[in-house]
Design an enzyme around this catalytic site. Structure first.
Site, PDB file in Angstrom:
ATOM      1  N   GLY A   1      -2.423 -17.722   7.413  1.00 39.21           N
ATOM      2  CA  GLY A   1      -1.962 -17.372   8.632  1.00 39.21           C
ATOM      3  C   GLY A   1      -2.644 -17.958   9.741  1.00 39.21           C
ATOM      4  O   GLY A   1      -1.904 -18.575  10.568  1.00 39.21           O
TER       5      GLY A   1
ATOM      6  N   MET B   1      -6.921 -18.616  11.686  1.00 37.57           N
ATOM      7  CA  MET B   1      -8.232 -18.657  11.646  1.00 37.57           C
ATOM      8  C   MET B   1      -8.822 -18.526  12.985  1.00 37.57           C
ATOM      9  O   MET B   1      -8.551 -19.322  13.982  1.00 37.57           O
ATOM     10  CB  MET B   1      -8.665 -19.927  10.916  1.00 37.57           C
ATOM     11  CG  MET B   1     -10.240 -19.995  10.559  1.00 37.57           C
ATOM     12  SD  MET B   1     -10.775 -18.793   9.495  1.00 37.57           S
ATOM     13  CE  MET B   1     -12.426 -18.487  10.244  1.00 37.57           C
TER      14      MET B   1
ATOM     15  N   ASN C   1     -11.430 -19.296  14.850  1.00 38.40           N
ATOM     16  CA  ASN C   1     -12.574 -20.286  15.457  1.00 38.40           C
ATOM     17  C   ASN C   1     -12.728 -20.012  16.895  1.00 38.40           C
ATOM     18  O   ASN C   1     -11.588 -20.127  17.519  1.00 38.40           O
ATOM     19  CB  ASN C   1     -12.114 -21.830  15.177  1.00 38.40           C
ATOM     20  CG  ASN C   1     -11.437 -22.129  13.878  1.00 38.40           C
ATOM     21  OD1 ASN C   1     -12.180 -21.768  12.896  1.00 38.40           O
ATOM     22  ND2 ASN C   1     -10.285 -22.656  13.792  1.00 38.40           N
TER      23      ASN C   1
ATOM     24  N   GLU D   1      -6.720 -12.130  15.297  1.00 41.65           N
ATOM     25  CA  GLU D   1      -7.663 -13.374  15.359  1.00 41.65           C
ATOM     26  C   GLU D   1      -8.529 -13.202  16.748  1.00 41.65           C
ATOM     27  O   GLU D   1      -9.605 -13.330  16.801  1.00 41.65           O
ATOM     28  CB  GLU D   1      -7.052 -14.919  15.524  1.00 41.65           C
ATOM     29  CG  GLU D   1      -6.090 -15.016  14.408  1.00 41.65           C
ATOM     30  CD  GLU D   1      -6.660 -14.839  13.063  1.00 41.65           C
ATOM     31  OE1 GLU D   1      -7.938 -15.266  12.893  1.00 41.65           O
ATOM     32  OE2 GLU D   1      -6.090 -14.493  12.070  1.00 41.65           O
TER      33      GLU D   1
ATOM     34  N   HIS E   1     -11.590 -10.918  16.226  1.00 43.18           N
ATOM     35  CA  HIS E   1     -12.636 -11.545  15.451  1.00 43.18           C
ATOM     36  C   HIS E   1     -13.525 -12.289  16.565  1.00 43.18           C
ATOM     37  O   HIS E   1     -14.666 -12.549  16.291  1.00 43.18           O
ATOM     38  CB  HIS E   1     -11.940 -12.725  14.606  1.00 43.18           C
ATOM     39  CG  HIS E   1     -11.696 -12.189  13.365  1.00 43.18           C
ATOM     40  ND1 HIS E   1     -12.618 -11.332  12.390  1.00 43.18           N
ATOM     41  CD2 HIS E   1     -10.536 -12.677  12.466  1.00 43.18           C
ATOM     42  CE1 HIS E   1     -11.959 -11.417  11.143  1.00 43.18           C
ATOM     43  NE2 HIS E   1     -10.681 -11.899  11.360  1.00 43.18           N
TER      44      HIS E   1
ATOM     45  N   GLU F   1     -13.115  -8.427   8.548  1.00 42.03           N
ATOM     46  CA  GLU F   1     -11.697  -8.542   8.397  1.00 42.03           C
ATOM     47  C   GLU F   1     -11.126  -7.152   8.457  1.00 42.03           C
ATOM     48  O   GLU F   1      -9.748  -7.254   8.817  1.00 42.03           O
ATOM     49  CB  GLU F   1     -11.438  -9.110   6.929  1.00 42.03           C
ATOM     50  CG  GLU F   1     -11.576 -10.997   6.858  1.00 42.03           C
ATOM     51  CD  GLU F   1     -11.175 -11.652   7.875  1.00 42.03           C
ATOM     52  OE1 GLU F   1     -10.247 -10.932   8.435  1.00 42.03           O
ATOM     53  OE2 GLU F   1     -11.574 -12.707   8.029  1.00 42.03           O
TER      54      GLU F   1
HETATM   55 ZN   LIG Z   1      -9.278 -12.134   9.847  1.00 46.22          ZN
END
Ligand SMILES: [Zn+2]
Length: 863
Positions: A274, A276, A278, A309, A312, A331
């Site tokens: 889906g 990432m 970064n 995201e 994160h 996660e």
């Molecule tokens: Zn994730």
């Protein structure tokens, strides 16, 4: 290949002696548009310290050719030090300079530097994707999350391209037909989080501004990109709006300024996942750019992914797990925070319904496989890591965090998170680091909680036991807990009764701790026995919910009327309680405790009354599965006909132009086999038929063509003509799927061979081939492949990249051959291959478990 599958021990040993100071990486992709060039030049210069001078170590690199290796001024012979996966580094000094020049391969599998040529305009696009360990396909490095360092990327690309990386470009130098982009060094980050996106991408720019508590101002440049040919469909304003709302929310919640400078959202083609996270350069699957009408559920899910995201950037990027055992640390948090932030910061207020309905269904399924694992997993090596991006690490972990917030309180939870970020910024952590922070702020001992919830596997079942007296009063209400190990659950128990308007409304709620095998709800005694007892009302805990006999009878007649409030216009509003009831009857069906025909009957009668579009889409998907593999084969045709009739009826009844209308149209296409249904679809395609409000746009056209193709009602020429009208990446995928779905032995043989005998197809077309090949309605056609499937497993696992191997192993498993013989063949393979790669065995074991479950459910349905 030796050394490709890095083990935890090797990573630990390497981290014990090596500290990376910085990377400087130069990638030359100036010839990327030349299809004959399969590689690009990659130059890595890495400075690192070694705490054990004289020791040997290694760098990771997956490349077809290493041009040169130089360590501390001495040239090493690539033929001697490079084995295809590692560069041996003998005799390290206290301080080291390593330079590796390699020819690295463009990827067609979405792993490493993926190259895509847009069929619509011939333009070439590149992007990287690395997690867990594919940065080594693009440059030499120490590929493990706890060897963080600043990265300075330089990229030489065609002059007409833009290039994006984790940091801002400090300098762009144009020389003839190429431009060289020099990016600023990043903060210290892990290799798997580095990113480069390059191509003639369309870009929309914006910025975010925030005044900080210390009087400073935080400015974050924002960008959103997609391929040029998708630009007309790119609703960047909506995407950037959610991005800004998210930045507001996370700054409030985490009290730590966004640490990575700018924030790009790059929508990229043929993406395996889906999105990432970064840092500064988030990559998203471009399927989130909608070419045709989609339902509100798609916008909700995209907002959720954007926020996941973004979470994160703190959980995962700023503070990173030491090794993949603690993948859940990032996660589970991101999954939980994605939904939490969605409710706090956006207009999508049904987030917890979607969570209960979809994320938890994923978790319950995964947690009942024989291969399930504790949320904190035992990850021996990179192959283990690759398979652990699963329903436990994401959804169960997130569900358990929801329970933790109920346990320690919201304030303590966020204060704990703030301290954790400040203490471990730019570092690596393990489970206890987080528990320490939360114990400090909540004053609670979390070791027992962690042992029960994070370090064990499996799902508990909660069942109400209701005893009544002759007057219809409750004499005792108890909650029975099954499944090992028993856990402490904070739950709510809801009592529901029929209101005069027909709604099934909550008339009582008790919140309590369920701890042992049986817990009595003392306050319930003496109350009138309700029509329905709903355990885990409000979805506080993680566990399968059962019903007492009386409640189940109530649901059979009134599931669709279960509501959180009064009925309006004859239809109850979206309701978490109803979503939970749907989820519970689905689990009963999966467990072979409710015949599939009963579940399908509930769907036929009540799905049309479901106001939440996400729940409705889940019902369609689950009903499709129940029909395909849980229904008694003797009654399958009859059930299929009834469900298709239902879809037709609901399509006609749905409000013109509504999401529900679109959902039912797609569902009808999925179920259509009868000549008159196929005729209806054909009429909608050629314009001779019409349904008020239903826009038959490109994506819907392809789903109709798929139905026609699979039923032998479309020709190859017609499909080619549709492709000519939609010669795009999406069109090509859909066309490929239609061809694979044609009901002829030749079509099946061609798709099988294209997937298993060659690696010419890119990831997206492998997936399309598999989806068209393995169809429930074509059991007879695919039956001959059940045997060959098992013969190719080891070869595929050895020869193909793990991403593609996983798709082939999971996608071509003969899951629609729901007969005992398939189970016997599977067991025989497992028995004969005890030493096959553990990750391969895990996949086969999970497919086997789904099959065994289907056979049990079929038996239940046949009784
Ligand atoms: Zn994730």
């Amino acid at each position: 290949m030796p050394g490709k599958n890095l083990s935890r021990e090797e990573a630990r040993d390497r981290a014990a002696i090596i500290r990376v100071e910085r990377y400087r990486v130069h990638l030359d992709v100036s010839a990327a548009a030349d299809a004959d060039r399969s590689t690009f030049r990659s130059t890595t210069r890495v400075s690192f310290a070694c705490d054990a001078p004289g020791a040997a170590s290694f760098a990771d690199l997956l490349a077809p050719e290493v041009v040169s290796v130089e360590l501390n001024g001495t040239a090493l012979d690539p033929a001697e030090v490079f084995d295809g996966a590692r560069v041996a580094l003998p005799g390290l000094a206290a301080h080291n300079e390593l330079t590796v020049v390699a020819e690295c391969a463009y990827s067609r599998t979405g792993e490493g530097l993926h190259r895509f040529v847009d069929p619509a305009d011939g333009e070439t696009y590149l992007y990287t994707h690395y997690e867990p360990a594919d940065a080594r396909r693009v440059f030499a490095n120490f590929e493990q999350p706890d060897l963080k360092a600043p990265f300075a990327f330089t990229v030489t690309a065609p002059a007409a391209w833009d290039v994006y990386a984790n940091a801002v470009a400090e300098r762009v130098v144009e020389e003839g037909a190429v431009r060289t982009w020099e990016f600023a060094p990043t903060q210290p980050i892990s290799t798997y989080l580095t990113a480069v996106v390059a191509g003639p991408y369309h870009v929309v720019r914006d910025h975010y501004r925030r005044e900080l508590a210390d009087g400073g101002v935080l400015e974050i440049p924002l960008a959103a990109t997609c391929r040029r040919s998708l630009a007309p469909y790119f609703d960047a304003d909506r995407i950037l709006d959610v991005t800004k709302r998210g930045l507001d929310f996370f700054h409030e919640a985490f009290d730590y300024p966004y640490p990575f400078g700018k924030y790009d959202s790059c929508f990229v083609p043929e993406y395996n996942i889906g999105a990432m996270e970064n840092p500064g350069c988030v990559t998203f699957n471009e399927e989130y750019v909608y070419r045709s009408k989609v339902t509100e559920a798609s916008y909700e899910s995209r907002a959720n992914v954007i926020l996941h995201e973004m979470a994160h950037m703190w959980f995962g990027d700023l503070v990173t797990m030491k090794w993949w055992d603690d993948l859940w640390l990032k996660e589970s948090f991101a999954d939980f925070m994605g939904t939490f932030a969605q409710l706090e910061a956006t207009d999508f207020q049904d987030g917890w319904i979607t969570f209960a309905n979809q994320r938890k269904a994923w978790a319950y399924r995964q947690d009942q496989f024989p291969t399930t694992h504790p949320i904190t997993a035992d990850i021996r090596d990179l192959e283990d890591a690759k398979l652990n991006f699963d329903g436990i690490t994401y959804a169960k972990g997130a569900a358990v965090l929801k329970q933790l917030v109920a346990y320690v309180g919201r304030d303590a939870f966020f204060e704990g998170a703030r301290r954790y970020f400040k203490k471990h910024a730019f570092g690596n952590t393990v489970l206890t680091d987080l528990l320490d922070a939360l114990e400090e702020t909540s004053g609670r001992d979390l070791r027992a909680w962690s042992a029960a919830w994070l370090q064990t596997s499996g799902v508990n079942t909660l069942t109400p036991e209701v005893a009544r007296d002759a007057e219809g009063r409750i004499t005792e209400l108890a909650i029975r807990q099954d499944g090992a190990p028993l856990r402490p659950h904070r739950i709510a128990v809801g009592l529901y009764d029929l209101a005069p308007d027909g709604a099934l409304l909550r008339t009582g709620r008790f919140e309590l701790d369920v701890t042992g095998a049986r817990t009595v709800v003392a306050e319930a005694a003496g109350r009138p026995a309700p029509a329905l007892v709903l355990v885990n009302d409000d979805d506080l805990t993680y566990g399968k919910v059962r019903f007492d006999e009386h409640s189940l009878e109530t649901l059979r007649t009134g599931l669709g009327s279960l509501a959180d409030g009064p009925v309006a216009d004859g239809l109850p509003a979206p309701s978490l309680a109803r979503a939970l009831a749907w989820s519970a009857v689905w689990n009963l069906t999966r467990d072979g405790l409710m015949p599939a025909r009963d579940y399908l009957d509930l769907v036929r009668r009540f799905a049309g009354r479901e106001a939440n579009i996400g729940v409705l889409l889940s019902l369609h998907q689950q009903a499709g599965l129940a029909l395909a593999v849980y229904t008694d084969p003797a009654r399958r045709a009859e059930e299929a006909a009834a469900l298709a009739e239902c879809a037709l009826h609901e399509l006609a009844a749905a409000a013109p132009g509504s999401d529900h209308q679109l959902a039912w149209a797609r569902f009808l296409a999925e179920l259509a086999t009868r000549a008159d249904h196929l005729q209806l679809l054909r009429g909608l395609l050629d314009g001779t038929g019409r349904i008020d409000g239903l826009a038959v746009d490109q994506e819907l056209r392809w789903s109709f063509w798929l139905a026609l193709a699979a039923n032998g009602a479309a020709t190859v020429e017609e499909l080619a003509a549709e492709l000519a009208e939609d010669n795009t990446a999406g069109g090509r995928r859909q066309h490929t799927r239609c061809l694979a779905a044609l009901p002829t032995p030749a079509a099946k043989a061609e798709s099988w061979s294209a997937v298993v005998d060659s690696d010419a197809l890119p990831n997206a077309l492998v997936e399309a081939r598999i989806a068209g090949f393995n169809r429930a309605g074509q059991r007879e056609l695919t039956a001959p492949y059940a045997g060959p499937y098992f013969e190719l497993l080891e070869r595929v696992w050895a020869e193909r990249s793990i991403e593609i191997a996983m798709r082939i192993v999971g996608g071509l498993f003969p899951r629609f051959q729901t007969v005992p013989e398939t189970l016997a063949t599977t067991d025989a393979w497992l028995e004969r291959h005890p030493d096959a790669a553990p990750a391969l065995r895990r996949l086969v074991l999970e497919c086997r478990d789904d099959l065994a479950r289907a056979l049990r459910a079929q038996e239940c349905d046949a009784r």
